[in-house]
Design a protein around this motif. Structure first.
Motif, PDB file in Angstrom:
ATOM      1  N   GLY A  91       0.780  -1.232   0.000  1.00 53.62           N
ATOM      2  CA  GLY A  91       0.000   0.000   0.000  1.00 53.62           C
ATOM      3  C   GLY A  91       0.808   1.276   0.000  1.00 53.62           C
ATOM      4  N   ARG A  92       2.105   1.183  -0.219  1.00 56.50           N
ATOM      5  CA  ARG A  92       2.937   2.380  -0.277  1.00 56.50           C
ATOM      6  C   ARG A  92       3.597   2.505  -1.648  1.00 56.50           C
ATOM      7  N   LEU A  93       3.952   3.725  -2.003  1.00 55.47           N
ATOM      8  CA  LEU A  93       4.743   3.964  -3.197  1.00 55.47           C
ATOM      9  C   LEU A  93       6.165   3.503  -2.899  1.00 55.47           C
ATOM     10  N   VAL A  94       6.677   2.577  -3.694  1.00 55.95           N
ATOM     11  CA  VAL A  94       7.998   2.005  -3.425  1.00 55.95           C
ATOM     12  C   VAL A  94       9.025   2.661  -4.346  1.00 55.95           C
ATOM     13  N   ILE A  95       9.941   3.408  -3.725  1.00 58.24           N
ATOM     14  CA  ILE A  95      11.009   4.089  -4.444  1.00 58.24           C
ATOM     15  C   ILE A  95      12.315   3.361  -4.131  1.00 58.24           C
ATOM     16  N   GLY A  96      13.104   3.078  -5.144  1.00 59.82           N
ATOM     17  CA  GLY A  96      14.323   2.320  -4.907  1.00 59.82           C
ATOM     18  C   GLY A  96      15.571   2.946  -5.487  1.00 59.82           C
ATOM     19  N   HIS A  97      16.695   2.554  -4.905  1.00 59.48           N
ATOM     20  CA  HIS A  97      18.004   2.987  -5.397  1.00 59.48           C
ATOM     21  C   HIS A  97      18.994   1.862  -5.119  1.00 59.48           C
ATOM     22  N   ILE A  98      19.893   1.628  -6.068  1.00 57.64           N
ATOM     23  CA  ILE A  98      20.922   0.599  -5.915  1.00 57.64           C
ATOM     24  C   ILE A  98      22.269   1.247  -6.180  1.00 57.64           C
ATOM     25  N   GLY A  99      23.155   1.210  -5.196  1.00 60.42           N
ATOM     26  CA  GLY A  99      24.463   1.817  -5.399  1.00 60.42           C
ATOM     27  C   GLY A  99      25.265   1.879  -4.115  1.00 60.42           C
ATOM     28  N   ARG A 100      26.579   1.997  -4.265  1.00 64.13           N
ATOM     29  CA  ARG A 100      27.455   2.120  -3.104  1.00 64.13           C
ATOM     30  C   ARG A 100      27.198   3.431  -2.368  1.00 64.13           C
ATOM     31  N   PHE A 101      27.349   3.359  -1.050  1.00 62.51           N
ATOM     32  CA  PHE A 101      27.166   4.555  -0.232  1.00 62.51           C
ATOM     33  C   PHE A 101      28.448   5.384  -0.270  1.00 62.51           C
ATOM     34  N   THR A 102      28.571   6.164  -1.331  1.00 63.28           N
ATOM     35  CA  THR A 102      29.707   7.051  -1.531  1.00 63.28           C
ATOM     36  C   THR A 102      29.176   8.428  -1.930  1.00 63.28           C
ATOM     37  N   LEU A 132      11.231   3.901   0.907  1.00 61.66           N
ATOM     38  CA  LEU A 132      12.468   4.049   0.158  1.00 61.66           C
ATOM     39  C   LEU A 132      13.361   2.842   0.431  1.00 61.66           C
ATOM     40  N   ILE A 133      13.720   2.134  -0.623  1.00 64.81           N
ATOM     41  CA  ILE A 133      14.554   0.937  -0.514  1.00 64.81           C
ATOM     42  C   ILE A 133      15.952   1.281  -1.016  1.00 64.81           C
ATOM     43  N   LEU A 134      16.943   1.149  -0.136  1.00 65.04           N
ATOM     44  CA  LEU A 134      18.323   1.463  -0.490  1.00 65.04           C
ATOM     45  C   LEU A 134      19.155   0.182  -0.433  1.00 65.04           C
ATOM     46  N   ALA A 135      19.599  -0.269  -1.600  1.00 64.18           N
ATOM     47  CA  ALA A 135      20.409  -1.480  -1.684  1.00 64.18           C
ATOM     48  C   ALA A 135      21.862  -1.099  -1.920  1.00 64.18           C
ATOM     49  N   GLY A 136      22.758  -1.761  -1.204  1.00 59.49           N
ATOM     50  CA  GLY A 136      24.173  -1.489  -1.372  1.00 59.49           C
ATOM     51  C   GLY A 136      24.857  -1.286  -0.036  1.00 59.49           C
ATOM     52  N   ASP A 137      26.142  -1.081  -0.086  1.00 60.08           N
ATOM     53  CA  ASP A 137      26.932  -0.853   1.115  1.00 60.08           C
ATOM     54  C   ASP A 137      28.026   0.138   0.760  1.00 60.08           C
ATOM     55  N   GLY A 138      28.778   0.582   1.766  1.00 57.78           N
ATOM     56  CA  GLY A 138      29.844   1.524   1.486  1.00 57.78           C
ATOM     57  C   GLY A 138      30.173   2.377   2.692  1.00 57.78           C
ATOM     58  N   PRO A 139      31.180   3.222   2.581  1.00 55.22           N
ATOM     59  CA  PRO A 139      31.685   3.976   3.729  1.00 55.22           C
ATOM     60  C   PRO A 139      30.700   4.955   4.343  1.00 55.22           C
ATOM     61  N   LEU A 140      29.709   5.416   3.585  1.00 50.03           N
ATOM     62  CA  LEU A 140      28.772   6.407   4.112  1.00 50.03           C
ATOM     63  C   LEU A 140      27.449   5.800   4.583  1.00 50.03           C
ATOM     64  N   ARG A 141      27.369   4.487   4.604  1.00 52.55           N
ATOM     65  CA  ARG A 141      26.091   3.868   4.972  1.00 52.55           C
ATOM     66  C   ARG A 141      25.655   4.242   6.395  1.00 52.55           C
ATOM     67  N   ILE A 166      18.870  -2.398   2.845  1.00 53.91           N
ATOM     68  CA  ILE A 166      18.859  -3.859   2.699  1.00 53.91           C
ATOM     69  C   ILE A 166      20.230  -4.439   2.378  1.00 53.91           C
ATOM     70  N   GLY A 167      21.257  -3.595   2.295  1.00 46.40           N
ATOM     71  CA  GLY A 167      22.609  -4.106   2.075  1.00 46.40           C
ATOM     72  C   GLY A 167      22.833  -4.606   0.656  1.00 46.40           C
ATOM     73  N   ILE A 168      23.851  -5.436   0.514  1.00 48.74           N
ATOM     74  CA  ILE A 168      24.187  -5.980  -0.804  1.00 48.74           C
ATOM     75  C   ILE A 168      23.045  -6.862  -1.300  1.00 48.74           C
ATOM     76  N   GLU A 169      22.617  -6.628  -2.514  1.00 45.53           N
ATOM     77  CA  GLU A 169      21.502  -7.375  -3.101  1.00 45.53           C
ATOM     78  C   GLU A 169      22.033  -8.325  -4.174  1.00 45.53           C
ATOM     79  N   ASP A 170      21.829  -9.623  -3.949  1.00 44.67           N
ATOM     80  CA  ASP A 170      22.335 -10.628  -4.889  1.00 44.67           C
ATOM     81  C   ASP A 170      21.392 -10.897  -6.056  1.00 44.67           C
ATOM     82  N   HIS A 171      20.140 -10.471  -5.937  1.00 47.27           N
ATOM     83  CA  HIS A 171      19.158 -10.730  -6.990  1.00 47.27           C
ATOM     84  C   HIS A 171      18.506  -9.407  -7.402  1.00 47.27           C
ATOM     85  N   VAL A 172      19.308  -8.569  -8.050  1.00 46.51           N
ATOM     86  CA  VAL A 172      18.845  -7.236  -8.435  1.00 46.51           C
ATOM     87  C   VAL A 172      17.629  -7.316  -9.348  1.00 46.51           C
TER      88      VAL A 172
END
Length: 266
Positions: free
Chosen positions: A87-98, A122-131, A150-156
């Motif tokens: 029931g929510r608008l799902v906004i996503g981003h995939i990328g390193r936290f840089t 808001l779904i944020l996939a990835g990891d990095g120094p600024l997480r 959600i961290g590293i995503e193996d099934h993008v």
């Protein structure tokens, strides 16, 4: 005997400075003197690193078009797996936290949309120094229930099927693979003008905005994108194949540059 340099970006360290300019000048000279072939994921990436387009082989970042074009077996199950609310608008981003990925902009956009009464996640996939910094900022903005790290995503390819809109407010990019993957999945995309225009496959799925635009403009663009009609899968796949994003065909081009035999598996 074969030494290939491949450019994937359109900026050096994100900002202009005398030191960065000197480093880039030195690197260009070293590359030109030592590489037997120059490659780039796009024209702008080639001009940036090599200072020219001539004699630069364009090798777009290929993906498995069949994998991303295929539908998700159970979208609702994929949402539950990642803690995505119904029931929510799902906004996503995939990328390193840089720095260049500009996650802070995404969080402030989400906070603005929440203030406007828009139910979103808001779904944020990835990891990095600024997480950790971004997790702290999300809490400060009161987004604990609205943002999922959600961290590293193996099934993008499965994750993309759960999104209503893919948002990429990068400060600069070459030709991001995740943006190609989002278009291959039929997901509408709202991106910054710091991303090369070459990344838009011309399918009507990409809207570019300046980062100088107020959050309200971005919010409106996201809402319009979520409601827009999407092209059919066959057209998406054929368009991306024609533009050079088929991983199998790209592999053949790379092997040819290395003077190696290549036969694509049928």
């Amino acid at each position: 005997p074969v030494r290939i340099c491949h450019s994937h970006s359109t900026s050096w360290r994100g900002r202009a400075s005398r030191l960065a300019g000197m480093q880039l000048f030195v690197f260009r000279r070293l590359i030109t003197a030592n590489a037997t072939a120059l490659c780039a994921c796009g024209k702008e990436a080639g001009r940036f690193l090599f200072g020219k387009e001539k004699d630069v082989h364009l090798l777009p970042n290929g993906i498995d078009l069949d994998l991303f074009a295929g539908g998700c077996a159970d979208t609702e199950a994929e949402k539950r797996k990642r803690g995505i609310s119904d029931g929510r608008l799902v906004i996503g981003h995939i990328g390193r936290f840089t720095e260049e990925k500009n996650h802070e902009f995404l969080l402030r956009l989400a906070a603005d949309m929440k203030e406007r009464g828009i139910g979103l996640q808001l779904i944020l996939a990835g990891d990095g120094p600024l997480r950790t910094d971004m997790e702290n900022l999300a809490a400060k903005l009161g987004l604990d229930d609205d943002v999922r790290f959600i961290g590293i995503e193996d099934h993008v390819h499965d994750l993309l099927k759960t999104l209503d809109v893919f948002v990429m407010p990068s400060l600069y990019e070459g030709l991001p693979v995740t943006l190609v993957e989002a278009q291959a999945s039929g997901v509408p995309c709202v991106i910054s003008d710091g991303i090369t225009e070459e990344a838009d496959a011309g399918l009507g799925l990409v809207k570019r905005l300046s980062l100088k635009e107020p959050p309200g403009q971005w919010a409106s663009a996201v809402l319009r994108a979520a409601e827009a009609a999407k092209p059919d899968g066959a057209r998406i796949k054929e368009t991306l194949r024609r533009l050079g994003y088929d991983a199998g065909e790209n592999a053949g081009a790379v092997m040819k540059l290395y003077n190696m035999n290549w036969k694509k598996e049928q």
